[in-house]
Design an enzyme around this catalytic site. Sequence first.
Site, PDB file in Angstrom:
ATOM      1  N   ASP A 140      29.527  25.120  22.034  1.00 64.70           N
ATOM      2  CA  ASP A 140      28.406  24.567  21.274  1.00 64.70           C
ATOM      3  C   ASP A 140      28.361  23.045  21.393  1.00 64.70           C
ATOM      4  O   ASP A 140      28.298  22.325  20.408  1.00 64.70           O
ATOM      5  CB  ASP A 140      28.474  25.003  19.808  1.00 64.70           C
TER       6      ASP A 140
ATOM      7  N   PHE B 137      28.151  26.232  11.753  1.00 63.60           N
ATOM      8  CA  PHE B 137      29.290  26.904  11.148  1.00 63.60           C
ATOM      9  C   PHE B 137      29.397  26.652   9.652  1.00 63.60           C
ATOM     10  O   PHE B 137      30.255  27.193   8.994  1.00 63.60           O
ATOM     11  CB  PHE B 137      30.578  26.450  11.817  1.00 63.60           C
TER      12      PHE B 137
ATOM     13  N   GLY C 197      26.094  16.712   6.507  1.00 62.28           N
ATOM     14  CA  GLY C 197      25.310  17.384   7.526  1.00 62.28           C
ATOM     15  C   GLY C 197      25.482  18.876   7.435  1.00 62.28           C
ATOM     16  O   GLY C 197      26.259  19.390   6.624  1.00 62.28           O
TER      17      GLY C 197
ATOM     18  N   VAL D 298      28.835  20.223   5.799  1.00 62.94           N
ATOM     19  CA  VAL D 298      29.897  19.223   5.787  1.00 62.94           C
ATOM     20  C   VAL D 298      29.676  18.255   4.633  1.00 62.94           C
ATOM     21  O   VAL D 298      28.560  17.783   4.414  1.00 62.94           O
ATOM     22  CB  VAL D 298      29.928  18.442   7.112  1.00 62.94           C
TER      23      VAL D 298
END
Length: 830
Positions: free
Chosen positions: A642, A530, A526, A533
């Site tokens: 978030d 930030f 994903g 992944v």
Amino acid sequence: MPQMASSFVFLLATIPAWSFSAKPILFGDYPLATAPTTWTNSPSLRETTSPTEDGSNVRSIVLRSNPGGIGPSFAAGFHCFSPCKIYLFSVFIGNVNSGAGILRFPPPQVIWSANRAHPVSENATLELASHSGLTLRDNDGSLVWSTDVANRSVAGINVTETGNLVLFDINNSTIWQSFDHPTDTLVLGQKLAQGMRLNASINPTNWTESRLYLTLLADGLYGLVYSNPPQIYFQQGISDNNIMRNKSAYIEFMNGSIAVASNSPENYIFTMPEAVSVQFMRLEWDGHLRLYDFIQSSWKEVADLMNIDNCAYPTVCGDYGICSYKQYCSCPPGNYFMAVDSRQGNLGCKLLTPISCTEKNNHELITLNNTIYFNYIDYRSMFTIDLESCKQSCLRNCSCKAAFFLYYGNSSSGQCSLQSEVFSLENNQPEMTHYNASAYLKVQLTPSPPPYNSSSKGKTWSGAFLGFTLGGAVVVLGIIVLFVMWLRRGREEQEEDGIDQLPGMPTRFTFKELQVATENFARKLGEGGFGTVFEGHSGDERIAVKRLENIRHGKKDFLAEVETIGSIHHINLVRLIGFCADKMNRMLVYEYMCNGSLDKWIYCSEERDPLNWSTRYKIITAIAKGLCYLHEECRQKVLHLDIKPANILLDEKFNAKISDFGLSKLIDRDKSRVMVGMQGTPGYLAPEWQTSIITEKVDVYSFGVVVMEILCGRRNLDYSQKEENLHLIKLMEEKAKRNQLLDLIDKSLADIKFYEEEIMNALKLAMWCLQWDCTRRPSMLTVVKVLERVMEVEPSLDYNFVYSIPMVTNSVGQVDQSDPLLASVLSGPR
Ligand SMILES: *[C@@H]1O[C@H](CO)[C@@H](O)[C@H](O)[C@H]1NC(C)=O
Ligand SMILES: *[C@@H]1O[C@H](CO)[C@@H](O)[C@H](O)[C@H]1NC(C)=O
Ligand SMILES: *[C@@H]1O[C@H](CO)[C@@H](O)[C@H](O)[C@H]1NC(C)=O
Ligand SMILES: *[C@@H]1O[C@H](CO)[C@@H](O)[C@H](O)[C@H]1NC(C)=O
Ligand SMILES: *[C@@H]1O[C@H](CO)[C@@H](O)[C@H](O)[C@H]1NC(C)=O
Ligand SMILES: *[C@@H]1O[C@H](CO)[C@@H](O)[C@H](O)[C@H]1NC(C)=O
Ligand SMILES: *[C@@H]1O[C@H](CO)[C@@H](O)[C@H](O)[C@H]1NC(C)=O
Ligand SMILES: *[C@@H]1O[C@H](CO)[C@@H](O)[C@H](O)[C@H]1NC(C)=O
Ligand SMILES: *[C@@H]1O[C@H](CO)[C@@H](O)[C@H](O)[C@H]1NC(C)=O
Ligand SMILES: *[C@@H]1O[C@H](CO)[C@@H](O)[C@H](O)[C@H]1NC(C)=O
Ligand SMILES: *[C@@H]1O[C@H](CO)[C@@H](O)[C@H](O)[C@H]1NC(C)=O
Ligand SMILES: *[C@@H]1O[C@H](CO)[C@@H](O)[C@H](O)[C@H]1NC(C)=O
């Protein structure tokens, strides 16, 4: 004995679930031919063809298909958990199905096993011989397990309708049966005789026996943790104990109850939900006795039979761990204890200096006010005494590790209980329990100065010697420290490399290691705010590696943040396993969550079945608890900033965990393409982001959005909707004012009617969290209490969720006009 021709009958329709193989499977009872029979644990046995939900697999040897030929069936054979390297010879409830349209089977449930502490490998053998019964050998020929048939001649093997594995003789009478040797599970019709035990496993995928067990004694059924003496955490008395005086009396697991000897209400130990199809109860690794049933094609937990508080289980927080709010674990305050594994609070705490019986003078008791112990139900372990004498008797006896004291009202005496081993402690809330209790834990003081001999000659000599060595040590230490400092400076000048491994910190990986672990970042899981992944493997463990982007440059800041994040542990927070700070690369290594992120599950999609209500409720509660922990329980308050479904991850059992906490501090604000001082994701941002008075209530707001989305099955901002429906909050505002909130609820939620009240209550909670005025939103602690039904939702809510205020061009920076999402959130739909 009923003759059951039908036991041999099996429908061809049952076959697809169990693949064809050369060796014929045995159905039902199987008379033994004269020659011994041997089965090898290999794919030549009948395996399940379709994958099971948890990757476990079974190879059947003897199968008892149920009369209909479809659905859960008992079988004996080899069972393994993913990745299927080690096997148990067991009796399990597999699933026989016509095979049509089923992609994954519910996991087979092991109800008995022969070799739970000694699993065998591929090519292990099971032999059935008339003189010895069953013999299990590992692939190297070593004897693992065998039945004791006491020189009787075995004529055959049978798996009965109730799931009993039986060896019988020529007259069909039983020689050996698995029901006489229960492991951790009872099935319908099974008996537990006095003195018999169910031993729990150490964890859900490792059947090695733990110290928790359930046993039937003359006066009742007991849950205990093994120790010297064993400590009781659960007891259920038997009202008519005349029956139990008969040593051969037993209790039986019947449809709807567990009862003594006969199924009459006065003999019930438990009454339970009646069996829908196949029930079993298992003493699980955490000490709970849970009842499962096969309902609508899957295994459901239908009851937690002991019905005691979660904190009253002896291993809930490990040794010396203090349990509060049902699940939060902490170590006793002060400097005497440290967490066994700072990443997993539930593994308990250990004494920094172990108690030594040769240094009794340095024993001390530290006081924990308002602390109780699960063992308080065991009145036989307690005696009436005053507090001071209670403490003294513990200090006098070295094998006593703690004294627990229960006050009698305001008098000075109370109930004293001394324990030789300390399992989990429990935070007492006197307003709930209505008693006062405290714990006194024995600790070992480190002697200062160190104890040297009482003889004066020895004293001066050893004193001098000590002085000398100490002095020397200080000098040597000084040199070492200087050397290390010099070394470090040199290295830092060369190549900005820092500390390798800080104590108590997550593991440090090199870039190369993670490159290998992720096969050069091949499988992308994903992409988030930030970074990206990737999936990987570290040893046997599956991991998720997050490559951070836009990170502040300082390695020191990064390490400090990693240390903070690494020190935060909660079952509803994704665990940080390690990190990488190699040259310019910054990566975080997390535990792998196999069901991915919540957003894939809550928005309507054809690929996945919608989550049912209880799963959704469980997820909401889990998010709330994780956030509550970040806000209220951490050493320093952590704002997530978030919260959104993409940052909520689900494990194989749909336990939700929050990810990316603590990261907001890491991101390089100047480089992010949002307004200065603003982070997070459009759609989830609280209105006060505009004014930049940011408190934990912004997380509460985002949580409210997530709950609303879970209930409504769509995104807050959904551009596939018609314009007037684009903004879910706006829609909710209208529906709330017209009292038509039910219209919003996800239509794919089956049984809305059945849970209507609960669902509406959750929606009200979401609306409370979405209050425009942040001071009117509840704290996460309150949210948790509402979800646990100990508090109510504030009745007078403000239903104006969206204010149409003109676009704010904040003085601190400009709005990124290319981002329509952002603009529409800030101003509401126009
Ligand atoms: C099991 O036995 C088969 C046949 O002897 C052999 O080919 C296979 O390598 C063995 N497997 C293991 C894991 O030892
Ligand atoms: C079984 O038989 C053997 C020899 O026939 C004998 O030595 C042994 O004692 C017997 N064991 C039992 C339990 O009867
Ligand atoms: C095997 O189990 C079935 C079902 O419980 C039973 O009907 C049958 O009598 C058993 N056979 C023997 C030999 O015990
Ligand atoms: C089986 O039953 C018969 C008749 O009741 C008896 O003579 C024989 O000893 C029994 N055999 C065994 C192995 O128990
Ligand atoms: C044992 O049970 C099987 C079937 O369950 C039956 O066919 C057989 O006749 C029985 N034998 C005796 C001796 O009862
Ligand atoms: C349970 O564990 C105890 C202690 O290890 C052992 O003695 C006992 O046989 C076990 N009981 C069962 C039913 O496995
Ligand atoms: C199960 O737990 C025991 C005891 O902690 C350990 O020795 C064993 O290796 C574990 N087995 C597996 C398969 O993890
Ligand atoms: C004890 O229980 C067994 C089995 O329930 C029964 O056969 C026996 O008669 C009982 N004995 C007494 C003294 O009640
Ligand atoms: C248990 O009892 C209920 C009610 O009597 C019945 O509907 C159900 O079929 C029973 N279940 C089993 C497995 O016998
Ligand atoms: C525990 O309570 C006692 C009496 O209320 C008090 O004197 C003591 O300071 C408390 N100890 C701690 C560690 O809070
Ligand atoms: C406890 O206090 C109450 C009032 O606070 C008093 O009536 C009672 O006598 C006291 N009991 C003891 C045992 O001191
Ligand atoms: C010391 O404590 C242990 C455990 O609490 C107890 O079993 C033992 O009897 C005690 N010994 C004495 C002398 O009181």
